[in-house]
Design an enzyme around this catalytic site. Sequence first.
Site, short mmCIF file in Angstrom:
data_model
loop_
_atom_site.label_atom_id
_atom_site.label_comp_id
_atom_site.label_asym_id
_atom_site.label_seq_id
_atom_site.Cartn_x
_atom_site.Cartn_y
_atom_site.Cartn_z
N ASP C 16 36.27 -39.64 -27.81
CA ASP C 16 37.19 -39.09 -28.88
C ASP C 16 38.70 -39.44 -28.61
O ASP C 16 39.27 -39.91 -29.87
CB ASP C 16 36.89 -37.52 -29.28
CG ASP C 16 35.46 -37.65 -29.66
OD1 ASP C 16 34.68 -38.45 -29.84
OD2 ASP C 16 35.06 -36.26 -30.21
N ARG C 96 45.28 -23.73 -22.89
CA ARG C 96 45.90 -24.18 -23.75
C ARG C 96 47.53 -24.29 -23.68
O ARG C 96 48.27 -25.37 -24.05
CB ARG C 96 45.56 -24.03 -25.29
CG ARG C 96 43.95 -24.20 -25.48
CD ARG C 96 43.78 -25.41 -25.22
NE ARG C 96 42.36 -25.81 -25.63
CZ ARG C 96 41.47 -26.75 -25.15
NH1 ARG C 96 42.13 -27.61 -24.24
NH2 ARG C 96 40.44 -27.02 -25.36
N ASP C 125 41.97 -24.07 -31.10
CA ASP C 125 42.72 -24.78 -30.11
C ASP C 125 43.74 -25.74 -30.82
O ASP C 125 44.89 -25.75 -30.24
CB ASP C 125 41.66 -25.79 -29.41
CG ASP C 125 40.95 -25.14 -28.33
OD1 ASP C 125 41.35 -24.00 -28.00
OD2 ASP C 125 39.76 -25.57 -28.18
N SER C 180 29.39 -29.07 -27.72
CA SER C 180 30.73 -29.45 -27.78
C SER C 180 31.19 -28.42 -26.46
O SER C 180 30.92 -27.09 -26.68
CB SER C 180 31.34 -28.79 -29.11
OG SER C 180 32.80 -28.85 -28.70
#
Lengths: 407, 407, 407, 407
Positions: C16, C96, C125, C180
């Site tokens: 991706d 993050r 996210d 995922s």
Amino acid sequence: MSDINKVVLAYSGGLDTSVIVKWLQETYNCEVVTFTADIGQGEEVEPARAKAKAMGVKEIYIEDLREEFVRDYVYPMFRANTLYEGEYLLGTSIARPLIAKRLVEIAEETGADAISHGATGKGNDQVRFELGAYALAPGIQVIAPWREWDLNSREKLMQFCEDHQIPVDFAGKKKKSPYSMDANLLHISYEGGNLEDPWWEPEEDMWRWSVSPEAAPDAPTYITLTYEKGDIVAIDGERLSPADVLSKLNKLAGDNGIGRLDIVENRYVGMKSRGCYETPGGTIMLPAHRAIESLTLDRESAHLKDSVMPKYAELIYNGYWWSPERLALQKLIDATQDNVNGDVRMKLYKGNATVVGRQSDNDSLFDASIATFEDDAGAYDQKDAEGFIKLNALRLRIAAKNGRKLS
Amino acid sequence: MSDINKVVLAYSGGLDTSVIVKWLQETYNCEVVTFTADIGQGEEVEPARAKAKAMGVKEIYIEDLREEFVRDYVYPMFRANTLYEGEYLLGTSIARPLIAKRLVEIAEETGADAISHGATGKGNDQVRFELGAYALAPGIQVIAPWREWDLNSREKLMQFCEDHQIPVDFAGKKKKSPYSMDANLLHISYEGGNLEDPWWEPEEDMWRWSVSPEAAPDAPTYITLTYEKGDIVAIDGERLSPADVLSKLNKLAGDNGIGRLDIVENRYVGMKSRGCYETPGGTIMLPAHRAIESLTLDRESAHLKDSVMPKYAELIYNGYWWSPERLALQKLIDATQDNVNGDVRMKLYKGNATVVGRQSDNDSLFDASIATFEDDAGAYDQKDAEGFIKLNALRLRIAAKNGRKLS
Amino acid sequence: MSDINKVVLAYSGGLDTSVIVKWLQETYNCEVVTFTADIGQGEEVEPARAKAKAMGVKEIYIEDLREEFVRDYVYPMFRANTLYEGEYLLGTSIARPLIAKRLVEIAEETGADAISHGATGKGNDQVRFELGAYALAPGIQVIAPWREWDLNSREKLMQFCEDHQIPVDFAGKKKKSPYSMDANLLHISYEGGNLEDPWWEPEEDMWRWSVSPEAAPDAPTYITLTYEKGDIVAIDGERLSPADVLSKLNKLAGDNGIGRLDIVENRYVGMKSRGCYETPGGTIMLPAHRAIESLTLDRESAHLKDSVMPKYAELIYNGYWWSPERLALQKLIDATQDNVNGDVRMKLYKGNATVVGRQSDNDSLFDASIATFEDDAGAYDQKDAEGFIKLNALRLRIAAKNGRKLS
Amino acid sequence: MSDINKVVLAYSGGLDTSVIVKWLQETYNCEVVTFTADIGQGEEVEPARAKAKAMGVKEIYIEDLREEFVRDYVYPMFRANTLYEGEYLLGTSIARPLIAKRLVEIAEETGADAISHGATGKGNDQVRFELGAYALAPGIQVIAPWREWDLNSREKLMQFCEDHQIPVDFAGKKKKSPYSMDANLLHISYEGGNLEDPWWEPEEDMWRWSVSPEAAPDAPTYITLTYEKGDIVAIDGERLSPADVLSKLNKLAGDNGIGRLDIVENRYVGMKSRGCYETPGGTIMLPAHRAIESLTLDRESAHLKDSVMPKYAELIYNGYWWSPERLALQKLIDATQDNVNGDVRMKLYKGNATVVGRQSDNDSLFDASIATFEDDAGAYDQKDAEGFIKLNALRLRIAAKNGRKLS
């Protein structure tokens, strides 16, 4: 009672604490050390020396703590915009931890094994003195005469004075108030007497530090307060020490009829009580601090402060200044004040302390180019609002689609 | 844009929303339903009918919502002693949920698929309208012209008026304010213009609902407010409806120079903005409600309310009146008000709304026999205080013995 | 789109984000800088270099951030006993802010004007990356391809790969999960696929970092964790770096079937989502930290922490690590950890991480001489309890005498 | 002590409270009414009758309160996901208010002027009993023998028994535990003895209601719990009364090694104490309730509940069940439970109570069509996220542009 050799007494020089000197000497057969502090109560502290000496006290501490009081207690508290029960500026509460601290420090210096104070068994002050003392000196003993002795009427007290040659005009010739009063640089309080009827409006001459709004000047006074890290450092451009700032604000406010409060409050020991307070300078400081924060403090930091403030105020009111939880909250509060710098302009007029302007050269977060109703030249994309609303509404829409009712 | 057949517009009758009528008709090729409410803004609403009709509107709603507004929105909010950011009485915020509710109800009645409003993309009001609408009607569509159109300057707007034969003196002949204003029975707000400089003091004639403290009468006005379950039901013994209470308080307060506020606030959409507010009656209601609670509400219930109040205020400010969390908080708040009954006496004088007395025949928790400085005949055992303090101090003493420092 | 010259991409080396490299180059006609970090996700990061190079990337950042991640993000968070919605250890959320920080630092170093990431428009996210980036570099631009492009189906993505010669087995030959997933040294997460049915129990082979409790050893493992200022510094007496602590705990916990969580959570963007998480080491750390605090932390400090923890957790979950309010809360939290020193003994057995002992040489506030059921030699005067109870009951008694009902 | 005519004693039928019967009769020369309740402690209550009778007690109350206990105390508490200090399910605390309530009700029925209990002066239970009693019957007197008498060693107690012909095997022939224990349908607690060393791991045979995880079956047990308004109404489809639900869960959990907790906790009276608790059913109920809420409860309602939970837990732990603030919080909590309906599937296995599925026919707010990683057919517009993030970031960007540092 034989294990007390020396006791440090918070001694005002007045009648009650003079009785306590004698009573301690007699009841505990111990030496008494007197500690008299000027925390801005507006009375001479030096006369306490001769009185103590006359009663045979050998170690006499008389100290000017006004700067320490404002710098280390009043200022940190105002950084939090602190109000107890939405209204009370905690004038009495905030002075107690400093007294407690000095009491136990003097006890250590003089080798005393106990401290004593003149607070009654019904009030918050006993709690504040004693929690502070225990927190700082866990082995200290506390003697609270009002909880122990049987001098619980004016007659018995007078008899005790007569028996022990304590002059009953000890407190001087000043006009005797029918109220129980307590004063320091932040405020003066009134309790008891007619105030025990909460429907009764206090008579004008009860108040001592402020004129009435009616009697205040017909023209407003404007002042500018300069803040650094959340504390006032100058008035009208003149740099002043913390105690001088508060003294000057007290004068300005008192002259303009500002600072009176009349409330029923909830004591930590469980009952409601009526209190009237004059906090002239503090009544200017609260909205002024909010004003400088309004310009320089981030929204969520401000809201976080507001959310913990009631807890912080409760801690101070209840006597937990000297506690790890108050200190932890203080860290949070102080961490928000680094950029709380700038000026606030206040209008003082007949009881009103009104913010009329605020500015900050370097720390303003007010961005006129974004907030403007005029063309903002692309500083803010109004279309962003749609997504903002849509996502904030999402959970509400899902619930409504599920048939949930909002009522 | 072809999927909109009918849209309900919050229509003031003024120029901007009249432009929106035309713009909606033209842009969406849809029918417009106008909804004009009297929520106490102090302007005639009936003239909106003719204006709407003139623009071809067939379904015209004109409603007097003053009682509903005060009873179901203002009163519940005041039960919580609500202040946003310590100062703002939320006068604008609290009117939006009612408008949102009626918009979507009318949409359902008229079969409209969308609602529209005249709020800009920078403010809180768009959020309040739209969150409310989505929460109550999850499938509704929202048209916010100010976020969509290109009429973002006065010139373009005037040109649009000219092109569409909208008379530019639509709003009437009254003096044009340089400020963006919003009014309802609780308050009037001023934003924009010179206020975008936070150091600038507003000129006296900006304010519309109150005289200045200087211009107020030289003699105070005393009033007595009667509370039932936390709500005012009578003034000076005269029972009044909620809207009449607020109207009368507005008059009394405004005449005495009470209710002005000048702040910089933090908008939900992220920027700071300057706002001036006149909330005459509300400025009396807040301390009065606190006063009746001070007598009748349990300490811990009061403190619990204070601890959730900033959250509750934030919810209202941000537009979440119609949310399950606001409703849950309201349950908590309302559960505390059953015994909030009695009278509060207020002195109104040149900007000051001062509590001077409070009483409650049946619900006072103020027990003079306990609180008294006089002999209490055994109602309270002062010796209990020692154990109370000792156990509250225990954890602090253990920590201090462990060598923990409090600094 | 012509104003973007260079963009720093959070690049995993997977398919991706490889597509994103190409898409950015093509769509924005700009240079792409790739940033690949080892934060303990358990995959080689070095292969990302060749892949990036093959796509023409000139500036390639590959960094081992494991120690920084645990020391500056995971450890501070665990000091607060942080749980989102009562259960989630925030494994994804906490990684993050570090990525966001490095992205904008690299942007500054390389003169890039934008950053980009591979997070979708539905998740948390994107919010965490972008809030962090904006907070640290207010002028940065953000490109979120998943919100912009039309490659929103697997087919389109594959077509894009074919068109641009991106090898579709780019991510390697490892078994493709139907979920995922996201991993770092604290946890691995699973979303999507069958998990979108919240009634469906995940199959055993979804989980990657832990054996099932059933498959774990039949004998327990005991470990001792040593704390300094609230952080683990040693396991079984062996001093280890933060990342080594967490790695070792992950191994120990995973081997004993510890650390799985299966929840439905509320995303910041408004919807509920099902997530399964493996947080092996963290699941030991939470009760262990509470255990060492239980011995060394003052009661009210602990309760204060507990009262702000949900807010703190929400801030991290929502992406506000880089905010003044998180920092202010961190000050409060860290201020409580000075004495959180000592050892905790844990038993690990088939999914259970159980505290079985805690000790602190110098900082224990557990005083057996007071707490004992045996004779305490006067350490505690039981009679104090009477006064304590009486005063705490006072307000309740006054209310009951007033006729208040508690129901 | 002459003003006590009759006292109602919380009588277990065991040795200590039997001694209290005699001691009260002798010390206060008063009649004793015994009250023995079955709240699920797992011991026969009927034998208490003969024992009381033998000591001359004329009014003997023996009651089965199990249903009332679970329905009106345990269930409401679990609606809040209540944990004290992050871990303790409040098994002891929650039973006290019910006993307090019955004690004062029986006092009123029998014309007694006092109540008495067997709790010591060091613990929380005295506080819970007495606060509850005072709150419900403000004029009641409380006799707490352990704070008054001098029978503070085992020897003196035995001597008293001998002097008063109280058989020392009064409590029966069952194995004597070295621990101080308390049990009810929610839990059993262990304190004292070896547990006073917090490093000491309890021996296996201390625990009474659960097998060890090691001894639990090698195959998991799956159960489905059905919720209505936040309360469990059925297990595996079988509708059960509240007490039957808890009994059955206790059995299921105990058999699977679930429910043990070993903590150091902070008592309200100021010291830390070690407690071990077995709460088998409750350990299933907590995650199960969170699971059904995760599907059916709005995010902000859930977060609001989480934010007040620590306060609510503290109130229960400290003995304030019968207080207006607990009731107000309960209103908030209960207001969120209307839609907390559905099923939760749990896997029970060797100490683990794991949620493996949750569903709700009518009240699920989980919308797979929005949350999906697959194409959502327009249910959610990913572009909305940009505006959402941009506006949430605005204040952070303005601060960063102002030069504010986040560290």
